[in-house]
Write a protein that holds these residues in place. Structure first.
Motif: not given
Length: 664
Positions: A230-235, A189-193, A246-249
């Motif tokens: 998803x990362x590149x368009x995310x906050x 749904x959101x990309x990544x693992x 560093x990371x998303x909460x």
């Protein structure tokens, strides 16, 4: 007694130089003082960009009452985990063993011999005060049990090291199982693992890109493309200035933990550069270019090299620099553009962050938009950046860490070679020169420098591996044999002083400071492990030099990481990345050409080379460049040789023939 941190080189330690705590730096003298006073040691480990480290400092270490408890009952030692990853590794293993989790700030109570007997991370002020009292009482009244607990912990963490453990030679089946294992954990749904909190899985993505190249498995490429988008368009990505947090909460990449680390951005630069190479995706190219710009603009230091991090906080408030409210957008841009920006960046009255503010995300794909819309977006970004520059800015940890700068050199060299970005090419060479001339002292690496002055902490295994790999990247960038020789010096030290004798590696040298255990962690976490980074350099060096003993050492070490690759691929991303290169060959491409005439063949080689390929271009028989030895021109025109193990196919002279050779 007095706080002893004023003379420290670490920005993190200097943040605590005015505390009423009688801090010591990590030293034999501190432990001797604990033994003289017959008190336990309190070891506090963190880093300059760490938000919760700041919170604990403000709540507890700046408080006179808490400081009194610490000074009266303990010898307090402050450690920068980025300067002393060996100390951090030992006590983090103990913390995880005792609590089931880890993190920073890390709080460790130990005997004067260094044996940890109670560990934790962040403690609120009231809890910390009670803990100090409890430990003081236990040390006074239950000394025997406390000391035994410490001995038991040391025995347990020593046994947790994977030295002498099972081995699994690298094979197509093993890497196939690793790739399948990763995709089973994919967040479709959101990309990544996995779920929240969510860290950029840069090393796993590099592995999947190479796995796709070798096998043609489209699902591996799609997993990378989806996560990258998803990362590149995310906050988690700074939509105005570039660079990743560093990371998303959360699981959606929306709200980051705002610190920006050099190592994350170096590794992500490689991901987006390689994704663009394989797909020609303009979005991937834009993120790669902006990330390279961020590294050089925001992390470059006056004395050369790249700074470690930007802080999560500004003026003591997390994310203050980066979050926006709709009214603030209108104030900066006017009504029309302000409302347009709020829609594009998903800034709402409710907000996605704190106090009704939002972290900017890119709600729509702008890279494929019409030119007028793209121009409006660029104009809005610039104006918002100008407005943001008036806000308090995050502090910068400006120490230069050898291994992380090595990661950046490799990434910038790849970016420069593949995209033609001259700024990246120049920076890769300049930073590598800083590492060679400042951090390499009497044939051994030092881990950190600051303001042009090298520090005392010795380099650990990851420093040798990442810097050697960087030197090999610059050798390919410049075709200068001095970089190949510098890499060999580092790898010879790694083999002589870090080897376990069973194919693997310890993280510290055999002549380094003795800790309660000698760390040997083969897993890739925030950065490549020492083992995987050294293996990357060994594989590339063997391919560039034709010296098989280095490849044999790499194969033996990769086999010790094989069980982790097969069973826990999310913690073996870089080992698996290196293994893909080893399984592919790696290919060696030598382009013999008069100066200035190599460009067409070189461009074709870089765009179509199989995983981990080494590439050099220059005049035949150039001194210090073994791969160009006995590689004559064919008919006096630039000529490409495609080899494996220095055994070459028939030479080709046209880019089309070279592409056909590489993609058959």
């Amino acid at each position: 007694m007095a706080n002893r941190l004023a003379g420290a080189t670490s920005p993190y330690l200097l943040q605590h130089a005015d505390n009423p705590v009688d801090w010591w730096e990590w030293s034999a003298e501190a432990f001797a003082e604990a033994k003289r006073r017959d008190v336990p040691v309190l070891i506090s480990v963190g880093y300059a960009a760490c938000h919760w480290c700041h919170v604990m400092a403000h709540e507890s270490f700046e408080d006179e009452q808490i400081a009194g408890l610490m000074n009266g009952g303990f010898v307090a030692i402050k450690v920068d985990r980025e300067e002393r990853p060996d100390v951090d590794a030992v006590y983090m293993t103990a913390t995880q063993a005792m609590t089931g989790q880890g993190g920073w700030p890390m709080t460790v109570f130990a005997t004067p011999e260094g044996d940890p007997f109670f560990c934790g991370t962040y403690f609120p002020k009231a809890n910390f005060a009670r803990l100090l009292d409890s430990v003081t009482t236990a040390w006074r009244d239950q000394r025997e049990q406390v000391v035994q607990q410490g001995a038991n912990v040391v025995e347990a963490i020593g046994g947790a090291q994977l030295v002498g453990g099972p081995k699994a030679p690298i094979s197509a089946e093993l890497l196939g199982a690793a790739a399948n294992g990763l995709l089973k954990e994919q967040d479709t749904t959101n990309g990544g693992f996995g779920g929240a909190p969510k860290f950029p899985p840069h090393m796993s993505l590099l592995f999947l890109l190479r796995h796709y190249q070798r096998t043609g498995w489209d699902e591996a490429l799609e997993a990378v493309r989806f996560a990258a988008e998803r990362m590149g368009r995310g906050g988690i990505y700074d939509q105005l200035a570039g660079g990743f947090a560093r990371y998303a909460v959360d699981a959606t990449w929306t709200v980051p933990h705002f610190e920006k680390m050099l190592y994350d951005n170096a590794l992500l630069l490689r991901v987006y550069t390689q994704l663009w190479r394989l797909t020609d995706d303009p979005f991937a190219r834009r993120i790669a270019d902006e990330t390279a710009d961020f590294l050089l603009r925001d992390l470059g230091t006056p004395a050369g090299g790249l700074a470690s991090a930007l802080d999560a906080d500004a003026a003591g408030v997390e994310g203050l620099t980066y979050a926006w409210k709709p009214a603030e957008l209108v104030e900066a841009l006017g009504d029309d553009d302000g409302q347009w920006a709020a829609d594009l960046f998903a800034v709402t009255e409710k907000g996605t962050f704190e106090h009704g503010s939002s972290v900017l995300v890119l709600a729509r794909d702008i890279d494929a938009a019409d030119p007028a819309l793209v121009q409006r977006w660029r104009d809005v970004r610039e104006r918002l950046l100008t407005a943001r520059a008036e806000r308090p800015q995050p502090a910068r940890d400006d120490k230069v860490v050898a291994s992380w700068n090595g990661l950046a050199v490799t990434a910038l060299a790849e970016h420069g070679l593949l995209t033609g970005a001259e700024s990246s090419r120049v920076a890769a060479i300049e930073i590598a020169t800083v590492l060679a001339e400042r951090h390499l002292v009497d044939g051994r690496l030092r881990r950190v420098s600051r303001d042009g002055v090298v520090g005392e902490p010795a380099g650990v295994l990851e420093d040798y591996g990442c810097v050697a790999e960087a030197f090999l990247a610059v050798h390919q960038l410049t075709t200068d044999g001095v970089w190949l020789e510098r890499a060999r010096v580092l790898l010879d030290v790694a083999l002589a002083h870090f080897g376990t004798g069973e194919g693997g590696f310890y993280d510290t040298a055999d002549d380094a400071e003795r800790l309660v255990t000698r760390p040997a962690d083969p897993t890739d976490n925030a950065t490549p492990s020492g083992l995987s980074s050294v293996c990357a350099a060994l594989v590339a060096y063997a391919a560039l030099s034709g010296e098989p003993s280095y490849r044999e050492a790499a194969d033996a070490a990769l086999a010790t990481a094989g069980p982790v690759i097969g069973g826990h691929p999310r913690f073996a991303g870089y080992s698996a990345t290196v293994a893909e290169a080893a399984l592919s060959g790696p290919y060696e491409i030598a382009i013999a050409a008069p100066a200035g005439l190599e460009a067409p063949l070189l461009a074709a080689a870089h765009r179509h080379a199989p995983p981990g390929t080494v590439i050099v271009a220059g005049e035949p028989d150039r001194p210090g460049v073994p791969l160009l030895a006995d590689r004559p021109l064919q008919g006096d025109v630039p000529t490409a040789y495609v080899c494996r193990g220095f055994v070459c196919d028939r030479p080709v002279t046209s880019p089309d023939d070279l592409v056909a050779r590489l993609t058959r």
